[in-house]
Scaffold this motif. Structure first.
Motif, mmCIF file in Angstrom:
data_model
loop_
_atom_site.group_PDB
_atom_site.id
_atom_site.type_symbol
_atom_site.label_atom_id
_atom_site.label_comp_id
_atom_site.label_asym_id
_atom_site.label_seq_id
_atom_site.Cartn_x
_atom_site.Cartn_y
_atom_site.Cartn_z
ATOM 1 N N GLU A 376 0.832 -1.206 0.000
ATOM 2 C CA GLU A 376 0.000 0.000 0.000
ATOM 3 C C GLU A 376 0.866 1.256 0.000
ATOM 4 O OE1 GLU A 376 -3.976 1.749 2.248
ATOM 5 O OE2 GLU A 376 -2.822 0.118 3.174
ATOM 6 N N GLY A 401 -4.993 -0.952 -7.842
ATOM 7 C CA GLY A 401 -5.508 -2.079 -7.072
ATOM 8 C C GLY A 401 -4.387 -3.065 -6.835
ATOM 9 N N VAL A 403 -2.692 -6.717 -4.630
ATOM 10 C CA VAL A 403 -2.939 -7.978 -3.950
ATOM 11 C C VAL A 403 -1.607 -8.571 -3.516
ATOM 12 C CG1 VAL A 403 -2.862 -9.361 -6.069
ATOM 13 C CG2 VAL A 403 -4.123 -10.212 -4.089
ATOM 14 N N ARG A 416 -8.133 -10.891 -8.284
ATOM 15 C CA ARG A 416 -8.331 -10.194 -7.012
ATOM 16 C C ARG A 416 -7.768 -8.767 -7.095
ATOM 17 N NH1 ARG A 416 -6.706 -14.529 -2.376
ATOM 18 N NH2 ARG A 416 -6.860 -12.608 -1.103
ATOM 19 N N ALA A 420 -9.780 -5.139 -6.880
ATOM 20 C CA ALA A 420 -9.360 -4.016 -6.032
ATOM 21 C C ALA A 420 -9.261 -2.738 -6.858
ATOM 22 C CB ALA A 420 -8.024 -4.344 -5.370
ATOM 23 N N SER A 424 -11.277 0.919 -6.520
ATOM 24 C CA SER A 424 -10.686 2.266 -6.513
ATOM 25 C C SER A 424 -11.429 3.173 -7.476
ATOM 26 C CB SER A 424 -9.204 2.203 -6.894
ATOM 27 O OG SER A 424 -8.460 1.548 -5.905
ATOM 28 N N THR A 433 -6.449 0.732 -3.574
ATOM 29 C CA THR A 433 -7.193 -0.307 -2.851
ATOM 30 C C THR A 433 -6.367 -1.582 -2.846
ATOM 31 O OG1 THR A 433 -9.305 0.661 -3.592
ATOM 32 C CG2 THR A 433 -9.357 -1.607 -2.707
ATOM 33 N N ASP A 435 -6.336 -5.564 -1.827
ATOM 34 C CA ASP A 435 -7.198 -6.695 -1.508
ATOM 35 C C ASP A 435 -6.863 -7.224 -0.110
ATOM 36 O OD1 ASP A 435 -8.989 -9.090 -2.563
ATOM 37 O OD2 ASP A 435 -7.208 -10.005 -1.640
#
Length: 436
Positions: A376, A401, A403, A416, A420, A424, A433, A435
């Motif tokens: 992140e 997004g 994962v 996945r 995500a 967003s 975002t 996951d």
């Protein structure tokens, strides 16, 4: 590309080419040096064979001498067929001029202008033949103080009773000496002619000592070698006595500096060829692996690698409202935006991280396995790098997004991460975002 980056690229290319040239120069030099060593042995055999051929032609003269007629000549100087005859005492003189000329012709076929003089000295020294009569020999016959001087020469050269030698050296090659009258280096062949065990005459053939160097030069021209007949500064050499000579060895050698001088230009040209082939190969390889617009990996190149992985830390990135940018500013501006966004992404990930152009304005960044929080943070750095200032004069944002999964096929991890990314976009775009 900045000036510093351009300088670094140029410096790197120079270093790469220098290494290529250095390696090629060393390989060429070693190979050419070995070739010259092999060739030197062949040249050495050729030199020996040449002298043996000279001796073989020289020995034939005895048959001519023993079967030729004589004519009475009074004391004086005579010229026949270009041969000078010096008669010191009224006597029967063998008619040798035609034979001497034929001997010269046969020798010149073999050694060309390295033949200097053919002389025949009668024993006793009542007369002599010269082709040509040079100053050295004028001084010689004028200085004769007894009629048996030829026997003294034969004795000094250890050529007594050579008629007993059916094989072997029944003649002698002298060491190299400088002729005072011409200041030229000369070698002479002494061949005594016997008849019924009596020394009738001495055939003397003067050869220019440059015969060896001329043979070497001719060999070098024919076989592209770098052999010399000097005895100084050679890194490899072989010395030998010429046939029927036990003094004044000759040396054939190879100097490394000569080798390098000769291979310098060919190695340079070959290195340039290799360098440009390498550039062309790398360019083709780059085009197969990388997207030309962004510098990211191509999807068709890297996707199969992703499918082999079981653990994934992925970010999917999409430029927000990209169709609107194209419609408003045109496709050229759209391409410029993609390029700039890609450049900012590359500037904010590590060298070992993998950036892939997945679609038109979609990208995937594959990291070494991170935690969700670490992924992140990485995503926020990238998002902010795009948002913080306009891209080519256009306000641009991206949605991301991510994962982090272990022991999951890429297809499932991608689904996945894509979900995500969709979250967003649904959440207002310009968001990250991950996951959970």
């Amino acid at each position: 590309m900045t000036v510093n980056k351009l300088d670094n690229v140029v410096t790197k290319d120079i270093l790469i080419f220098s290494k290529i040239w250095c390696i090629v120069l060393i390989v060429f030099s070693i190979a050419y040096f070995c070739f010259n060593i092999i060739s030197l042995n062949r040249l050495q055999r050729g030199v020996v064979d040449d002298y043996k051929a000279i001796y073989s032609i020289t020995r034939r003269f005895s048959s001519y001498y023993n079967n030729v007629d004589s004519v009475f000549l009074e004391k004086g100087d005579y010229h026949r067929n270009g041969v000078s005859i010096v008669v010191n005492r009224d006597s029967q003189v063998k008619i040798l001029s035609s034979g001497i000329k034929k001997l010269r012709i046969e020798l010149e076929k073999l050694i060309d202008d390295s033949l200097w003089t053919v002389a025949v000295f009668q024993n006793p020294s009542y007369y002599m033949h010269f082709d040509p009569l040079r100053k050295q020999y004028e001084i010689f016959y004028k200085g004769l103080n007894h009629e048996n001087v030829i026997e003294d020469i034969v004795d000094k050269k250890s050529l007594n009773a050579t008629y007993q030698s059916f094989y072997g050296c029944n003649l002698r090659l002298t060491e190299k000496y400088i002729e005072k009258q011409t200041n030229k280096e000369v070698r002479s062949i002494y061949y005594p002619i016997y008849n019924k065990k009596h020394l009738d005459s001495l055939l003397v053939i003067d050869l220019k000592a440059s015969l060896l160097s001329e043979k070497v030069s001719q060999f070098n021209d024919e076989y592209n070698t770098a052999i010399n007949s000097d005895d100084v500064g050679n890194n490899y050499k072989k010395s030998l006595f010429l046939p029927c000579s036990d003094q004044d060895k000759i040396s054939l050698g190879i100097k490394l500096v000569d080798i390098v001088k000769i291979v310098l230009l060919p190695s340079l040209l070959f290195s340039l060829t290799l360098y440009f082939l390498r550039l062309n190969f790398n360019r083709r390889k780059y085009l197969l692996q990388f997207d030309r617009m962004t510098g990211f990996y191509r999807r068709d190149y890297y996707e199969k690698r992703l499918h082999k992985m079981k653990s994934h830390s992925l970010l999917l990135i999409d430029i927000d409202h990209f169709k609107r940018i194209n419609d408003t500013y045109g496709h050229k501006k759209g391409d410029d935006v993609i390029q700039e966004v890609a450049a900012r992404i590359l500037n904010n990930i590590r060298f070992k991280d993998i950036a892939i152009r997945w679609g038109g304005e979609e990208f995937i960044i594959a990291f070494d396995l991170l935690t969700q929080n670490e992924l992140e943070k990485e995503a926020e750095v990238i998002r902010y790098a795009i948002e913080k200032e306009k891209v080519k004069g256009v306000t641009v944002t991206i949605s991301l997004g991510g994962v982090v999964v272990d022991d999951l096929p890429f297809t499932d991890a991608y689904k996945r991460a894509d979900a995500a990314l969709y979250a967003s976009k649904e959440g207002g775009r310009n968001k990250v975002t991950i996951d959970r």
